[in-house]
Design a protein around this motif. Sequence first.
Motif, PDB file in Angstrom:
ATOM      1  N   MET A   1       0.850  -1.181   0.000  1.00 50.26           N
ATOM      2  CA  MET A   1       0.000   0.000   0.000  1.00 50.26           C
ATOM      3  C   MET A   1       0.893   1.241   0.000  1.00 50.26           C
ATOM      4  SD  MET A   1      -3.206   0.937   2.465  1.00 50.26           S
ATOM      5  CE  MET A   1      -2.504   1.742   3.880  1.00 50.26           C
ATOM      6  N   PRO A   2       0.579   2.215  -0.875  1.00 48.13           N
ATOM      7  CA  PRO A   2       1.407   3.419  -0.931  1.00 48.13           C
ATOM      8  C   PRO A   2       1.240   4.271   0.326  1.00 48.13           C
ATOM      9  CG  PRO A   2      -0.466   3.619  -2.416  1.00 48.13           C
ATOM     10  CD  PRO A   2      -0.481   2.224  -1.862  1.00 48.13           C
ATOM     11  N   ALA A   3       2.276   4.994   0.641  1.00 47.91           N
ATOM     12  CA  ALA A   3       2.226   5.893   1.800  1.00 47.91           C
ATOM     13  C   ALA A   3       1.273   7.048   1.498  1.00 47.91           C
ATOM     14  CB  ALA A   3       3.616   6.432   2.106  1.00 47.91           C
ATOM     15  N   ILE A   4       0.528   7.437   2.497  1.00 45.35           N
ATOM     16  CA  ILE A   4      -0.402   8.555   2.352  1.00 45.35           C
ATOM     17  C   ILE A   4       0.063   9.671   3.273  1.00 45.35           C
ATOM     18  CG2 ILE A   4      -2.798   9.307   2.612  1.00 45.35           C
ATOM     19  CD1 ILE A   4      -3.639   6.414   2.132  1.00 45.35           C
ATOM     20  N   GLU A   5       0.103  10.875   2.726  1.00 42.51           N
ATOM     21  CA  GLU A   5       0.557  12.021   3.499  1.00 42.51           C
ATOM     22  C   GLU A   5      -0.367  12.265   4.693  1.00 42.51           C
ATOM     23  OE1 GLU A   5       0.876  15.469   0.975  1.00 42.51           O
ATOM     24  OE2 GLU A   5       1.602  14.224  -0.674  1.00 42.51           O
ATOM     25  N   LEU A   6       0.246  12.656   5.792  1.00 42.74           N
ATOM     26  CA  LEU A   6      -0.504  12.940   7.011  1.00 42.74           C
ATOM     27  C   LEU A   6      -1.545  14.039   6.775  1.00 42.74           C
ATOM     28  CD1 LEU A   6      -0.997  12.439  10.004  1.00 42.74           C
ATOM     29  CD2 LEU A   6       0.831  14.084  10.501  1.00 42.74           C
ATOM     30  N   SER A   7      -1.204  15.036   5.977  1.00 44.93           N
ATOM     31  CA  SER A   7      -2.153  16.128   5.719  1.00 44.93           C
ATOM     32  C   SER A   7      -3.416  15.617   5.030  1.00 44.93           C
ATOM     33  CB  SER A   7      -1.496  17.216   4.874  1.00 44.93           C
ATOM     34  OG  SER A   7      -1.067  16.698   3.629  1.00 44.93           O
ATOM     35  N   LYS A   8      -3.279  14.650   4.126  1.00 42.63           N
ATOM     36  CA  LYS A   8      -4.452  14.080   3.459  1.00 42.63           C
ATOM     37  C   LYS A   8      -5.293  13.275   4.446  1.00 42.63           C
ATOM     38  CE  LYS A   8      -4.185  12.486  -0.665  1.00 42.63           C
ATOM     39  NZ  LYS A   8      -3.920  11.912  -1.974  1.00 42.63           N
ATOM     40  N   ILE A   9      -4.641  12.532   5.301  1.00 44.29           N
ATOM     41  CA  ILE A   9      -5.358  11.747   6.312  1.00 44.29           C
ATOM     42  C   ILE A   9      -6.131  12.677   7.238  1.00 44.29           C
ATOM     43  CG2 ILE A   9      -5.070  10.241   8.318  1.00 44.29           C
ATOM     44  CD1 ILE A   9      -2.627   9.026   6.790  1.00 44.29           C
ATOM     45  N   LEU A  10      -5.503  13.741   7.669  1.00 42.11           N
ATOM     46  CA  LEU A  10      -6.170  14.696   8.556  1.00 42.11           C
ATOM     47  C   LEU A  10      -7.316  15.417   7.847  1.00 42.11           C
ATOM     48  CD1 LEU A  10      -3.076  16.167  10.451  1.00 42.11           C
ATOM     49  CD2 LEU A  10      -4.765  14.506  11.293  1.00 42.11           C
ATOM     50  N   ALA A  11      -7.140  15.742   6.571  1.00 40.17           N
ATOM     51  CA  ALA A  11      -8.204  16.400   5.808  1.00 40.17           C
ATOM     52  C   ALA A  11      -9.434  15.498   5.703  1.00 40.17           C
ATOM     53  CB  ALA A  11      -7.706  16.786   4.414  1.00 40.17           C
ATOM     54  N   VAL A  12      -9.208  14.225   5.412  1.00 44.23           N
ATOM     55  CA  VAL A  12     -10.320  13.280   5.314  1.00 44.23           C
ATOM     56  C   VAL A  12     -10.962  13.077   6.688  1.00 44.23           C
ATOM     57  CG1 VAL A  12     -10.935  10.873   4.818  1.00 44.23           C
ATOM     58  CG2 VAL A  12      -9.457  12.137   3.243  1.00 44.23           C
ATOM     59  N   ALA A  13     -10.143  12.980   7.723  1.00 48.00           N
ATOM     60  CA  ALA A  13     -10.680  12.785   9.076  1.00 48.00           C
ATOM     61  C   ALA A  13     -11.527  13.977   9.514  1.00 48.00           C
ATOM     62  CB  ALA A  13      -9.534  12.555  10.062  1.00 48.00           C
ATOM     63  N   LEU A  14     -11.045  15.187   9.267  1.00 50.56           N
ATOM     64  CA  LEU A  14     -11.809  16.383   9.628  1.00 50.56           C
ATOM     65  C   LEU A  14     -13.099  16.460   8.815  1.00 50.56           C
ATOM     66  CD1 LEU A  14     -12.162  19.064  11.116  1.00 50.56           C
ATOM     67  CD2 LEU A  14     -10.772  20.142   9.333  1.00 50.56           C
TER      68      LEU A  14
END
Length: 129
Positions: A1-14
């Motif tokens: 699985m490719p690495a996902i940037e923390l900023s993208k994870i936080l954007a989706v979570a918010l």
Amino acid sequence: MPAIELSKILAVALGGALGATGRMLCGAWVASFAGKTFPWGTLTVNVVGSFLIGILYVVLVERLRTPEIWPDFAIIGLLGGFTTFSAFSLDTVSMMTHGETLEAVSYVLASVLLCLVSTASGLWLARLI
């Protein structure tokens, strides 16, 4: 699985947190005047979310070509949290197990048809503007 940037994870979570809160509030609001004998709240958020995904896709992806974080926030997070396909499935199965087959079939048909029409309408409207 490719690495996902923390900023993208936080954007989706918010976005997901905001969308889920919106789903709860909208569902409660609809149920307050439409009643709870039919899952009108779930149907409403799925139709509204389907319409909005059409608009947001055109605006964020096709027109503005925003950085990926904005569609991730709005489409995956916000609308993913707002729409409720899992709740739709549970409502349908529950109606069927309680012998409400006609209601369950009506709910499935209304959900699928109205959401498809809403998505197409959102795409059409956003492209028209």
